[in-house]
Design an enzyme around this catalytic site. Sequence first.
Site, PDB file in Angstrom:
ATOM      1  NE  ARG A 154      -3.951  -0.791   0.375  1.00 59.91           N
ATOM      2  CZ  ARG A 154      -4.975  -0.578  -0.200  1.00 59.91           C
ATOM      3  NH1 ARG A 154      -4.763  -1.232  -1.321  1.00 59.91           N
ATOM      4  NH2 ARG A 154      -5.840   0.352   0.042  1.00 59.91           N
TER       5      ARG A 154
ATOM      6  CE  LYS B  96       4.411  -3.223  -4.222  1.00 61.09           C
ATOM      7  NZ  LYS B  96       3.536  -2.676  -2.713  1.00 61.09           N
ATOM      8  CB  SER B  97      -0.059  -0.269  -8.356  1.00 57.92           C
ATOM      9  OG  SER B  97       0.314  -1.710  -7.812  1.00 57.92           O
TER      10      SER B  97
ATOM     11  CB  ALA C 146      -4.267  -8.909 -14.045  1.00 57.44           C
TER      12      ALA C 146
ATOM     13  CG  HIS D  73      -5.028  -2.295  -8.658  1.00 60.35           C
ATOM     14  ND1 HIS D  73      -3.661  -2.255  -9.018  1.00 60.35           N
ATOM     15  CD2 HIS D  73      -4.932  -2.185  -7.249  1.00 60.35           C
ATOM     16  CE1 HIS D  73      -2.757  -2.310  -7.779  1.00 60.35           C
ATOM     17  NE2 HIS D  73      -3.685  -2.225  -6.937  1.00 60.35           N
TER      18      HIS D  73
ATOM     19  NE  ARG E  58      -5.417  -2.035 -15.508  1.00 62.20           N
ATOM     20  CZ  ARG E  58      -5.960  -2.753 -14.617  1.00 62.20           C
ATOM     21  NH1 ARG E  58      -5.431  -2.933 -13.430  1.00 62.20           N
ATOM     22  NH2 ARG E  58      -6.661  -3.710 -14.862  1.00 62.20           N
TER      23      ARG E  58
END
Length: 176
Positions: free
Chosen positions: A11, A14-15, A33, A51, A55
Amino acid sequence: MQLILVTGAARCGKSEWAEKLAIESGKIVTYIATATVDPADAEWEARILRHQQRRPGTWQTVSAVEDLASRIDRSQPSDCLLVDSLGTWVANLLDRSDAEWEKLTDELLGKLTVSFATTILVSEETGWGVVPAYPSGRLFRDRLGMLTRQIGSIASTVYLVTGGHVLNLSQLGTKI
């Protein structure tokens, strides 16, 4: 080849950092994924949905629950592959024998070294705390830690994301 590793704690962003790098690549982005959807786990589904909502709609999403190497092998120089995450991929394969695991990681590392795509891999850092009490936890920690280290050794750039900040370890650190 441009191989980028983004690693850090849970959390920490990173993403989001990996997504920013993918956008900045200017290439056709394929989000790979590694998670499986579990309708019985509402919290997990909510994480996946967050997520997905972040995107851009132009990104293609493909699944690589087990066979990550073949997904990377299909890429073109005009592609940017964003793999999120190695930790989930490792967890998916914990039931594999050591020999099977070694074969899978060798295949993955081999495909990463010959790919002409920009490839961004997200990996969780483990082992900064208590030694897991159960064998499966130790196996996960050891496999993910070694895989992250192996990818870090061949990556052109390695980022550490922690506390909402990004450090470029390739500039600040020294390879072992």
